[in-house]
Design a protein around this motif. Sequence first.
Motif, PDB file in Angstrom:
ATOM      1  N   ALA A 131       0.802  -1.217   0.000  1.00 65.67           N
ATOM      2  CA  ALA A 131       0.000   0.000   0.000  1.00 65.67           C
ATOM      3  C   ALA A 131       0.838   1.273   0.000  1.00 65.67           C
ATOM      4  N   VAL A 132       2.157   1.156  -0.065  1.00 67.90           N
ATOM      5  CA  VAL A 132       3.012   2.341  -0.078  1.00 67.90           C
ATOM      6  C   VAL A 132       3.033   2.879  -1.508  1.00 67.90           C
ATOM      7  N   PRO A 133       2.572   4.118  -1.722  1.00 66.53           N
ATOM      8  CA  PRO A 133       2.560   4.653  -3.087  1.00 66.53           C
ATOM      9  C   PRO A 133       3.966   4.982  -3.579  1.00 66.53           C
ATOM     10  N   VAL A 134       4.380   4.325  -4.649  1.00 64.15           N
ATOM     11  CA  VAL A 134       5.712   4.508  -5.210  1.00 64.15           C
ATOM     12  C   VAL A 134       5.574   4.606  -6.723  1.00 64.15           C
ATOM     13  N   ASP A 135       6.227   5.609  -7.312  1.00 69.22           N
ATOM     14  CA  ASP A 135       6.267   5.758  -8.762  1.00 69.22           C
ATOM     15  C   ASP A 135       7.489   5.006  -9.256  1.00 69.22           C
ATOM     16  N   LEU A 136       7.289   3.778  -9.762  1.00 71.87           N
ATOM     17  CA  LEU A 136       8.398   2.901 -10.138  1.00 71.87           C
ATOM     18  C   LEU A 136       9.019   3.333 -11.463  1.00 71.87           C
ATOM     19  N   PRO A 137      10.344   3.187 -11.607  1.00 74.66           N
ATOM     20  CA  PRO A 137      10.982   3.471 -12.890  1.00 74.66           C
ATOM     21  C   PRO A 137      10.615   2.395 -13.908  1.00 74.66           C
ATOM     22  N   GLU A 138      10.733   2.722 -15.191  1.00 67.80           N
ATOM     23  CA  GLU A 138      10.383   1.781 -16.252  1.00 67.80           C
ATOM     24  C   GLU A 138      11.636   1.114 -16.820  1.00 67.80           C
ATOM     25  N   THR A 139      11.524  -0.201 -17.112  1.00 66.88           N
ATOM     26  CA  THR A 139      12.601  -0.961 -17.747  1.00 66.88           C
ATOM     27  C   THR A 139      12.001  -1.888 -18.796  1.00 66.88           C
ATOM     28  N   GLU A 140      12.858  -2.577 -19.530  1.00 66.51           N
ATOM     29  CA  GLU A 140      12.408  -3.533 -20.527  1.00 66.51           C
ATOM     30  C   GLU A 140      12.635  -4.967 -20.070  1.00 66.51           C
TER      31      GLU A 140
ATOM     32  N   ASP B 145      13.251 -17.933   7.935  1.00 69.52           N
ATOM     33  CA  ASP B 145      14.016 -18.122   6.701  1.00 69.52           C
ATOM     34  C   ASP B 145      14.080 -16.845   5.861  1.00 69.52           C
ATOM     35  N   ALA B 146      14.131 -15.700   6.518  1.00 70.63           N
ATOM     36  CA  ALA B 146      14.087 -14.411   5.809  1.00 70.63           C
ATOM     37  C   ALA B 146      15.257 -14.237   4.847  1.00 70.63           C
ATOM     38  N   ARG B 147      16.433 -14.726   5.198  1.00 71.43           N
ATOM     39  CA  ARG B 147      17.599 -14.550   4.323  1.00 71.43           C
ATOM     40  C   ARG B 147      17.524 -15.428   3.072  1.00 71.43           C
ATOM     41  N   ASP B 148      16.722 -16.483   3.117  1.00 74.01           N
ATOM     42  CA  ASP B 148      16.570 -17.368   1.960  1.00 74.01           C
ATOM     43  C   ASP B 148      15.379 -16.983   1.087  1.00 74.01           C
ATOM     44  N   ARG B 149      14.529 -16.108   1.564  1.00 77.23           N
ATOM     45  CA  ARG B 149      13.355 -15.703   0.795  1.00 77.23           C
ATOM     46  C   ARG B 149      13.719 -14.572  -0.152  1.00 77.23           C
ATOM     47  N   PRO B 150      12.988 -14.439  -1.270  1.00 81.07           N
ATOM     48  CA  PRO B 150      13.238 -13.305  -2.159  1.00 81.07           C
ATOM     49  C   PRO B 150      12.870 -11.993  -1.480  1.00 81.07           C
ATOM     50  N   LEU B 151      13.630 -10.967  -1.754  1.00 81.23           N
ATOM     51  CA  LEU B 151      13.386  -9.653  -1.183  1.00 81.23           C
ATOM     52  C   LEU B 151      13.153  -8.681  -2.334  1.00 81.23           C
ATOM     53  N   PHE B 152      11.964  -8.077  -2.375  1.00 77.08           N
ATOM     54  CA  PHE B 152      11.617  -7.129  -3.425  1.00 77.08           C
ATOM     55  C   PHE B 152      11.906  -5.724  -2.932  1.00 77.08           C
ATOM     56  N   LEU B 153      12.710  -4.981  -3.683  1.00 74.07           N
ATOM     57  CA  LEU B 153      13.036  -3.598  -3.345  1.00 74.07           C
ATOM     58  C   LEU B 153      12.305  -2.692  -4.329  1.00 74.07           C
ATOM     59  N   ARG B 154      11.362  -1.917  -3.808  1.00 80.19           N
ATOM     60  CA  ARG B 154      10.581  -0.977  -4.610  1.00 80.19           C
ATOM     61  C   ARG B 154      11.044   0.423  -4.232  1.00 80.19           C
ATOM     62  N   ALA B 155      11.498   1.179  -5.209  1.00 76.62           N
ATOM     63  CA  ALA B 155      11.960   2.541  -4.946  1.00 76.62           C
ATOM     64  C   ALA B 155      11.297   3.490  -5.938  1.00 76.62           C
ATOM     65  N   ASP B 156      10.856   4.631  -5.447  1.00 78.72           N
ATOM     66  CA  ASP B 156      10.256   5.649  -6.293  1.00 78.72           C
ATOM     67  C   ASP B 156      11.287   6.126  -7.316  1.00 78.72           C
ATOM     68  N   ALA B 157      10.818   6.477  -8.504  1.00 77.97           N
ATOM     69  CA  ALA B 157      11.721   6.921  -9.574  1.00 77.97           C
ATOM     70  C   ALA B 157      12.435   8.219  -9.208  1.00 77.97           C
ATOM     71  N   GLN B 158      11.877   8.986  -8.286  1.00 78.05           N
ATOM     72  CA  GLN B 158      12.471  10.272  -7.900  1.00 78.05           C
ATOM     73  C   GLN B 158      13.509  10.151  -6.778  1.00 78.05           C
ATOM     74  N   VAL B 159      13.645   8.961  -6.193  1.00 73.47           N
ATOM     75  CA  VAL B 159      14.600   8.757  -5.103  1.00 73.47           C
ATOM     76  C   VAL B 159      16.009   8.747  -5.678  1.00 73.47           C
ATOM     77  N   PRO B 160      16.958   9.447  -5.041  1.00 75.87           N
ATOM     78  CA  PRO B 160      18.346   9.414  -5.527  1.00 75.87           C
ATOM     79  C   PRO B 160      18.917   7.992  -5.492  1.00 75.87           C
ATOM     80  N   TYR B 161      19.747   7.694  -6.448  1.00 77.12           N
ATOM     81  CA  TYR B 161      20.360   6.382  -6.564  1.00 77.12           C
ATOM     82  C   TYR B 161      21.130   6.022  -5.293  1.00 77.12           C
TER      83      TYR B 161
END
Length: 159
Positions: free
Chosen positions: A52-61, A105-121
Amino acid sequence: MAMGGPGGGGHVRGRRRARKRPLSEINVTPLVDVMLVLLIIFMISAPLLTVAVPVDLPETEASSVESTQEPVTVSINSAGTIFVGEREVAFDSLIGAVLDDGGADARDRPLFLRADAQVPYQAVARVMARLSTNGFVKLNLITDTAGNTAAAEPVEGDL
């Protein structure tokens, strides 16, 4: 003399009218129809309710990655605030929050990182570095695919 046959309109002795008995069986067809409609509705709406966190994701192919385990989601909004799931956390307590959210088993599970397109690298790199140095190796960056801004697609990343 006319003889009345079996299809005649006269009253025949000894025959009774067939009575309609109450139907004691459940008609399953409408039940299956309703259940399939509900299944389709839930299959469409469930992915929209994950984060539910609103994030404007960057676009990729890049294409999406299939995952069998439930991922842990870390989000960075446009203000640079870090969230684990829907819970806001400080950068210093990021690892503890991910371990709490991911379970044993948190270290073995996939971790999704969602960052807004406006966040500095730099902010994204700091979070990725903190996670990878603490043993999280299945890091995935979530982006929008080019031309489809409605669906978020995980991109596999080896760190």
